[in-house]
Motif scaffolding. Structure first.
Motif, PDB file in Angstrom:
ATOM      1  N   TYR A   1       0.801  -1.213   0.000  1.00  0.00           N
ATOM      2  CA  TYR A   1       0.000   0.000   0.000  1.00  0.00           C
ATOM      3  C   TYR A   1       0.844   1.277   0.000  1.00  0.00           C
ATOM      4  O   TYR A   1       0.372   2.343  -0.388  1.00  0.00           O
ATOM      5  CB  TYR A   1      -0.941   0.005   1.205  1.00  0.00           C
ATOM      6  CG  TYR A   1      -2.098  -0.966   1.106  1.00  0.00           C
ATOM      7  CD1 TYR A   1      -2.425  -1.586  -0.100  1.00  0.00           C
ATOM      8  CD2 TYR A   1      -2.873  -1.265   2.223  1.00  0.00           C
ATOM      9  CE1 TYR A   1      -3.488  -2.466  -0.189  1.00  0.00           C
ATOM     10  CE2 TYR A   1      -3.942  -2.145   2.149  1.00  0.00           C
ATOM     11  CZ  TYR A   1      -4.252  -2.746   0.945  1.00  0.00           C
ATOM     12  OH  TYR A   1      -5.309  -3.619   0.859  1.00  0.00           O
ATOM     13  N   ASN A   2       2.098   1.195   0.466  1.00  0.00           N
ATOM     14  CA  ASN A   2       2.962   2.379   0.453  1.00  0.00           C
ATOM     15  C   ASN A   2       3.949   2.342  -0.710  1.00  0.00           C
ATOM     16  O   ASN A   2       4.940   3.061  -0.713  1.00  0.00           O
ATOM     17  CB  ASN A   2       3.707   2.528   1.784  1.00  0.00           C
ATOM     18  CG  ASN A   2       4.573   1.307   2.099  1.00  0.00           C
ATOM     19  OD1 ASN A   2       4.396   0.242   1.521  1.00  0.00           O
ATOM     20  ND2 ASN A   2       5.506   1.467   3.035  1.00  0.00           N
ATOM     21  N   SER A   3       3.645   1.519  -1.716  1.00  0.00           N
ATOM     22  CA  SER A   3       4.522   1.412  -2.886  1.00  0.00           C
ATOM     23  C   SER A   3       4.165   2.475  -3.912  1.00  0.00           C
ATOM     24  O   SER A   3       3.061   2.489  -4.460  1.00  0.00           O
ATOM     25  CB  SER A   3       4.394   0.027  -3.508  1.00  0.00           C
ATOM     26  OG  SER A   3       4.969  -0.012  -4.795  1.00  0.00           O
ATOM     27  N   SER A   4       5.108   3.358  -4.195  1.00  0.00           N
ATOM     28  CA  SER A   4       4.872   4.442  -5.142  1.00  0.00           C
ATOM     29  C   SER A   4       4.615   3.911  -6.545  1.00  0.00           C
ATOM     30  O   SER A   4       3.664   4.316  -7.219  1.00  0.00           O
ATOM     31  CB  SER A   4       6.076   5.393  -5.162  1.00  0.00           C
ATOM     32  OG  SER A   4       5.942   6.368  -6.173  1.00  0.00           O
ATOM     33  N   ASN A   5       5.459   2.997  -7.020  1.00  0.00           N
ATOM     34  CA  ASN A   5       5.289   2.517  -8.394  1.00  0.00           C
ATOM     35  C   ASN A   5       3.963   1.796  -8.563  1.00  0.00           C
ATOM     36  O   ASN A   5       3.326   1.884  -9.612  1.00  0.00           O
ATOM     37  CB  ASN A   5       6.478   1.647  -8.827  1.00  0.00           C
ATOM     38  CG  ASN A   5       6.427   0.242  -8.289  1.00  0.00           C
ATOM     39  OD1 ASN A   5       5.780  -0.640  -8.860  1.00  0.00           O
ATOM     40  ND2 ASN A   5       7.101  -0.003  -7.172  1.00  0.00           N
ATOM     41  N   THR A   6       3.511   1.091  -7.520  1.00  0.00           N
ATOM     42  CA  THR A   6       2.241   0.379  -7.609  1.00  0.00           C
ATOM     43  C   THR A   6       1.072   1.357  -7.677  1.00  0.00           C
ATOM     44  O   THR A   6       0.137   1.171  -8.456  1.00  0.00           O
ATOM     45  CB  THR A   6       2.058  -0.572  -6.405  1.00  0.00           C
ATOM     46  OG1 THR A   6       3.225  -1.391  -6.276  1.00  0.00           O
ATOM     47  CG2 THR A   6       0.847  -1.461  -6.599  1.00  0.00           C
ATOM     48  N   SER A   7       1.138   2.420  -6.877  1.00  0.00           N
ATOM     49  CA  SER A   7       0.040   3.394  -6.874  1.00  0.00           C
ATOM     50  C   SER A   7      -0.129   4.046  -8.240  1.00  0.00           C
ATOM     51  O   SER A   7      -1.252   4.391  -8.646  1.00  0.00           O
ATOM     52  CB  SER A   7       0.273   4.461  -5.801  1.00  0.00           C
ATOM     53  OG  SER A   7       1.366   5.300  -6.125  1.00  0.00           O
ATOM     54  N   HIS A   8       0.968   4.195  -8.978  1.00  0.00           N
ATOM     55  CA  HIS A   8       0.852   4.796 -10.311  1.00  0.00           C
ATOM     56  C   HIS A   8       0.214   3.833 -11.311  1.00  0.00           C
ATOM     57  O   HIS A   8      -0.471   4.268 -12.242  1.00  0.00           O
ATOM     58  CB  HIS A   8       2.217   5.273 -10.791  1.00  0.00           C
ATOM     59  CG  HIS A   8       2.754   6.420  -9.997  1.00  0.00           C
ATOM     60  ND1 HIS A   8       2.031   7.581  -9.797  1.00  0.00           N
ATOM     61  CD2 HIS A   8       3.919   6.595  -9.332  1.00  0.00           C
ATOM     62  CE1 HIS A   8       2.735   8.407  -9.050  1.00  0.00           C
ATOM     63  NE2 HIS A   8       3.877   7.834  -8.745  1.00  0.00           N
TER      64      HIS A   8
END
Length: 409
Positions: free
Chosen positions: A312-319
């Motif tokens: 949930y705190n993964s930047s690349n995943t959120s994008h």
């Protein structure tokens, strides 16, 4: 490309077979169409590229090898090694302890460390200030260094343009570990400022063009610029680099907007823009580019919903979630455990930093077509577990092994 010794628990027979087949069919990585897993009532379109990247596999190999080779020693990580809860939990279960949380808050006092302790630097890298603090404690700061080579490439680019007297603008999340590290390394060479999005870039451009009084800059960008930053001098020559996991299209748009502001301010023709705007090219890592392009390719197919798997705190995943949200109902989950039943799941709203409890996420129709991808720090084993859980809702869980055998050929 180098291969790494990653624990088998993170591997997936199904995903490995799919990736190997796609690699053989498309060695130049020109085909970004998804892989179809047709299970009858459920059709899963799996992104062409997803999961562990070079930097993550490198970090995992170093960290687990360090634990195995130093039995009996105290081993610390500066903070989460990567943004994946399962991997970090596995390290903690092996006795590794975190010195800080992801925001930089101290969990274990520096004074508790001893010279014979082992401190692992995470994949995001760390600041020069922390390296100096470790050195002062008698700990060699870079002895166990898992910093991603693509992060270090950004640091090198910032140093190169800084040597030519350009100010560095970093596109990144100001509180993210990687951005804090890049900011530290860059400001040691040249004036540096962080912008988090296009909205902040618009405001920065107003200072570049002199449309906004300079004195407002210091409050508006508080905590995001290097010491001694002079808004009247240090925005005359600039270059843009980024946190390697940002949205590629946004970074490009930010660089283009800053470039246009510089051109307008100094009335520069295109052939003279390099006098005041450095050509940094794209400093995103290859995996971020590939994964985002794969999602774009995946979204060209008709589908009912998308599921994105990762921390949930993964930047690349959120994008990746952002890209999917533009076209489809999208559910961001950290593991198969969030899929509670055929009609119920827990998923993360990263826009408001909260986990939501939703119902009827799978349409009452057959077949259901679902797009599936994962972030660069998510183990393939979790993606397979998500597929198994989804199929269990249709009584088809055994089809996973059949599919793995078919792709393995």
């Amino acid at each position: 490309m180098k291969t790494f010794n990653v624990p088998i628990i993170y591997r997936s027979p199904l995903i490995s077979a799919i990736k190997q087949q796609r690699k053989q069919q498309d060695r130049m990585k020109k085909d970004f169409s998804p892989t179809l897993l047709d299970f009858g009532p459920l059709r899963i379109l799996l992104a062409r590229h997803f999961g562990f990247c070079y930097g993550v596999e490198n970090a995992i190999e170093i960290a687990f090898r360090t634990v195995e080779e130093n039995e009996g020693k105290r081993i610390f990580l500066l903070s989460e090694m990567i943004h994946n809860p399962q991997v970090n939990s596995d390290l903690l279960s092996r006795g590794v302890r975190f010195l800080m949380d992801t925001s930089g808050k101290q969990l274990i006092p520096w004074e508790d460390l001893r010279p014979d302790d082992i401190v692992i630097i995470p994949a995001f890298g760390t600041t020069l200030e922390i390296e100096s603090r470790l050195q002062s404690l008698g700990i060699t700061p870079l002895q166990y260094n898992t910093t991603c080579p693509f992060v270090e490439r950004v640091w090198n680019k910032a140093e190169q343009i800084g040597a030519k007297e350009y100010t560095v603008i970093v596109h990144g999340k100001p509180k993210h570990e990687e951005t804090r590290a890049t900011f530290s390394h860059s400001r040691s060479h040249t004036p540096t400022i962080v912008v988090k999005d296009m909205e902040q870039t618009h405001r920065l451009a107003a200072y570049i063009k002199g449309e906004t009084p300079a004195e407002g800059f210091y409050e508006e960008f508080k905590g995001q610029y290097s010491e001694g930053f002079d808004v009247t001098r240090h925005l005359e020559r600039v270059g843009v680099v980024n946190q390697t996991t940002m949205l590629a299209s946004e970074t490009q748009a930010i660089a283009d907007y800053v470039k246009q502001a510089i051109q307008e301010k100094y009335a520069l023709p295109e052939d003279r823009i390099s006098e005041r705007f450095a050509d940094t090219r794209d400093t995103l890592c290859y995996a971020t580019n590939d994964n985002q392009t794969a999602v774009t390719g995946m979204l060209e197919s008709a589908a009912d919903l998308a599921i994105v798997v990762g921390g949930y705190n993964s930047s690349n995943t959120s994008h990746l979630v952002e890209l999917c949200e533009e076209k489809l109902p999208t559910y961001f989950i950290s593991s198969e455990e969030k899929l509670l039943s055929r009609n119920e799941l827990l998923h993360y709203d990263f826009h408001h930093s909260q986990e939501l409890h939703s119902f009827r996420f799978l349409p009452e129709k057959e077949p259901v077509t679902l797009l599936l991808t994962s972030g660069a720090s998510c183990p393939d084993a979790i993606v397979e577990a998500v597929i198994r859980k989804l199929l269990s809702f249709y009584g088809l869980e055994e089809k996973v092994d059949e599919a793995a055998a078919a792709f393995a050929g």
